[in-house]
Design a protein around this motif. Structure first.
Motif, PDB file in Angstrom:
ATOM      1  N   GLU A 104       0.832  -1.207   0.000  1.00 39.83           N
ATOM      2  CA  GLU A 104       0.000   0.000   0.000  1.00 39.83           C
ATOM      3  C   GLU A 104       0.870   1.262   0.000  1.00 39.83           C
ATOM      4  N   GLU A 105       2.047   1.171   0.611  1.00 41.46           N
ATOM      5  CA  GLU A 105       2.972   2.309   0.608  1.00 41.46           C
ATOM      6  C   GLU A 105       3.447   2.593  -0.810  1.00 41.46           C
ATOM      7  N   GLN A 106       3.760   1.538  -1.570  1.00 40.62           N
ATOM      8  CA  GLN A 106       4.156   1.735  -2.962  1.00 40.62           C
ATOM      9  C   GLN A 106       3.007   2.341  -3.767  1.00 40.62           C
ATOM     10  N   LYS A 107       1.804   1.860  -3.545  1.00 44.66           N
ATOM     11  CA  LYS A 107       0.641   2.398  -4.258  1.00 44.66           C
ATOM     12  C   LYS A 107       0.505   3.901  -4.003  1.00 44.66           C
ATOM     13  N   ALA A 108       0.578   4.310  -2.743  1.00 45.48           N
ATOM     14  CA  ALA A 108       0.452   5.722  -2.393  1.00 45.48           C
ATOM     15  C   ALA A 108       1.581   6.546  -3.009  1.00 45.48           C
ATOM     16  N   ALA A 109       2.799   6.033  -2.951  1.00 49.68           N
ATOM     17  CA  ALA A 109       3.943   6.745  -3.540  1.00 49.68           C
ATOM     18  C   ALA A 109       3.775   6.878  -5.050  1.00 49.68           C
ATOM     19  N   ALA A 110       3.327   5.813  -5.708  1.00 50.89           N
ATOM     20  CA  ALA A 110       3.129   5.850  -7.162  1.00 50.89           C
ATOM     21  C   ALA A 110       2.038   6.846  -7.535  1.00 50.89           C
ATOM     22  N   GLU A 111       0.963   6.877  -6.770  1.00 49.71           N
ATOM     23  CA  GLU A 111      -0.118   7.827  -7.053  1.00 49.71           C
ATOM     24  C   GLU A 111       0.350   9.268  -6.866  1.00 49.71           C
ATOM     25  N   ARG A 112       1.128   9.526  -5.805  1.00 45.34           N
ATOM     26  CA  ARG A 112       1.680  10.877  -5.596  1.00 45.34           C
ATOM     27  C   ARG A 112       2.602  11.269  -6.745  1.00 45.34           C
ATOM     28  N   SER A 113       3.445  10.325  -7.143  1.00 42.39           N
ATOM     29  CA  SER A 113       4.398  10.576  -8.217  1.00 42.39           C
ATOM     30  C   SER A 113       3.681  10.856  -9.537  1.00 42.39           C
ATOM     31  N   LYS A 114       2.655  10.081  -9.823  1.00 40.27           N
ATOM     32  CA  LYS A 114       1.868  10.274 -11.061  1.00 40.27           C
ATOM     33  C   LYS A 114       1.176  11.636 -11.037  1.00 40.27           C
ATOM     34  N   GLN A 115       0.617  12.006  -9.894  1.00 43.65           N
ATOM     35  CA  GLN A 115      -0.047  13.307  -9.767  1.00 43.65           C
ATOM     36  C   GLN A 115       0.953  14.443  -9.983  1.00 43.65           C
ATOM     37  N   LYS A 116       2.122  14.313  -9.385  1.00 44.47           N
ATOM     38  CA  LYS A 116       3.170  15.331  -9.550  1.00 44.47           C
ATOM     39  C   LYS A 116       3.559  15.466 -11.022  1.00 44.47           C
ATOM     40  N   LEU A 117       3.703  14.329 -11.710  1.00 40.67           N
ATOM     41  CA  LEU A 117       4.040  14.361 -13.136  1.00 40.67           C
ATOM     42  C   LEU A 117       2.908  15.000 -13.928  1.00 40.67           C
ATOM     43  N   SER A 118       1.669  14.669 -13.610  1.00 38.72           N
ATOM     44  CA  SER A 118       0.509  15.250 -14.300  1.00 38.72           C
ATOM     45  C   SER A 118       0.492  16.768 -14.171  1.00 38.72           C
ATOM     46  N   GLU A 119       0.875  17.260 -13.009  1.00 42.38           N
ATOM     47  CA  GLU A 119       0.850  18.705 -12.741  1.00 42.38           C
ATOM     48  C   GLU A 119       2.109  19.428 -13.223  1.00 42.38           C
ATOM     49  N   SER A 120       3.104  18.686 -13.681  1.00 41.07           N
ATOM     50  CA  SER A 120       4.396  19.284 -14.030  1.00 41.07           C
ATOM     51  C   SER A 120       4.372  20.097 -15.319  1.00 41.07           C
ATOM     52  N   GLY A 121       3.438  19.820 -16.209  1.00 38.58           N
ATOM     53  CA  GLY A 121       3.410  20.508 -17.493  1.00 38.58           C
ATOM     54  C   GLY A 121       4.375  19.936 -18.518  1.00 38.58           C
ATOM     55  N   LEU A 122       5.061  18.850 -18.182  1.00 36.03           N
ATOM     56  CA  LEU A 122       6.010  18.252 -19.124  1.00 36.03           C
ATOM     57  C   LEU A 122       5.330  17.609 -20.332  1.00 36.03           C
ATOM     58  N   PHE A 123       4.079  17.223 -20.163  1.00 38.07           N
ATOM     59  CA  PHE A 123       3.358  16.530 -21.226  1.00 38.07           C
ATOM     60  C   PHE A 123       2.057  17.259 -21.534  1.00 38.07           C
ATOM     61  N   LYS A 124       1.742  17.370 -22.828  1.00 35.26           N
ATOM     62  CA  LYS A 124       0.508  18.037 -23.246  1.00 35.26           C
ATOM     63  C   LYS A 124      -0.700  17.122 -23.100  1.00 35.26           C
ATOM     64  N   LYS A 125      -0.474  15.814 -23.207  1.00 35.87           N
ATOM     65  CA  LYS A 125      -1.560  14.841 -23.086  1.00 35.87           C
ATOM     66  C   LYS A 125      -1.622  14.328 -21.648  1.00 35.87           C
ATOM     67  N   PRO A 126      -2.766  13.732 -21.269  1.00 33.03           N
ATOM     68  CA  PRO A 126      -2.896  13.199 -19.903  1.00 33.03           C
ATOM     69  C   PRO A 126      -1.945  12.030 -19.636  1.00 33.03           C
ATOM     70  N   ILE A 127      -1.549  11.884 -18.389  1.00 34.11           N
ATOM     71  CA  ILE A 127      -0.731  10.756 -17.940  1.00 34.11           C
ATOM     72  C   ILE A 127      -1.695   9.577 -17.746  1.00 34.11           C
ATOM     73  N   VAL A 128      -1.501   8.508 -18.512  1.00 37.37           N
ATOM     74  CA  VAL A 128      -2.452   7.390 -18.527  1.00 37.37           C
ATOM     75  C   VAL A 128      -1.883   6.096 -17.966  1.00 37.37           C
ATOM     76  N   THR A 129      -0.649   6.104 -17.522  1.00 44.36           N
ATOM     77  CA  THR A 129      -0.024   4.894 -16.992  1.00 44.36           C
ATOM     78  C   THR A 129      -0.794   4.416 -15.758  1.00 44.36           C
ATOM     79  N   PRO A 130      -1.350   3.187 -15.806  1.00 43.23           N
ATOM     80  CA  PRO A 130      -2.099   2.699 -14.652  1.00 43.23           C
ATOM     81  C   PRO A 130      -1.191   2.242 -13.520  1.00 43.23           C
ATOM     82  N   ILE A 131      -1.754   2.263 -12.325  1.00 40.59           N
ATOM     83  CA  ILE A 131      -1.096   1.777 -11.110  1.00 40.59           C
ATOM     84  C   ILE A 131      -1.962   0.627 -10.615  1.00 40.59           C
TER      85      ILE A 131
END
Length: 179
Positions: A104-131
């Motif tokens: 569950e710790e990995q799940k939470a870390a992965a979700e935080r990391s994905k959210q941070k990447l989504s908010e970073s502006g590095l990509f124009k399209k949505p981040i779709v990688t599933p966890i």
């Protein structure tokens, strides 16, 4: 020593070993198959797309030396997180990028990391990688282990042809220096 495992799918597993294999605290990086419905699948079965498995790497690491967050940082910089149809030249279910969490710790870390990447502006399209929760991991045949070392010319040619490095340089300018 706090030994843990992380499992990441990111397209062709040949290209996913080297970026993780070079750090102190990483005990092993095994190429294999996970996320499918057949027991002990072969490379040919997985490649056909009939088993539901993804090509993936299972990383055994010492969490006291190398954190899961560091693994996530490396992972994102190896894939196109906006592509849910495969990765680079490798298309289809078996080449989709997925983070498979083992705790569950990995799940939470992965979700935080994905959210941070989504908010970073590095990509124009949505981040779709599933966890997704990890399931049975089946090591690939010996010929696929440490491919970047044992089949250096084939590995380099495949990686160059894939377009992976050009994409990574475009989206992660500091990529080569870090991973």
């Amino acid at each position: 020593m706090k030994k843990e495992k992380a499992i990441f799918a990111g397209g062709c597993f040949w290209c996913m070993v080297k970026p993780f294999d070079q750090w102190e605290g990483i005990e092993s990086v095994i190429s294999g198959y996970t996320g499918g419905h057949a027991a002990n699948p072969t490379y040919e079965q997985v490649k056909s797309g009939d088993t539901g498995h993804k090509e993936a790497v299972e990383i055994t690491y010492d969490a006291d030396i190398f954190s899961y967050d560091q693994l996530l940082d490396i992972y994102w910089q190896q894939i196109d997180p906006t592509d849910d149809e495969g990765q680079f030249q490798d298309r289809g279910e078996s080449y989709r990028a997925v983070i498979f969490y083992t705790t569950e710790e990995q799940k939470a870390a992965a979700e935080r990391s994905k959210q941070k990447l989504s908010e970073s502006g590095l990509f124009k399209k949505p981040i779709v990688t599933p966890i997704l929760p990890a399931s049975a991991f089946y090591p690939a045949e010996n010929d696929h282990q440490n491919f970047y070392k044992t089949h250096k010319d084939e590995y380099e040619a495949d990686r160059k042809q894939s377009g992976r490095d050009e994409f990574l340089k475009e989206h992660w300018p500091e990529h080569e220096a870090k991973y």
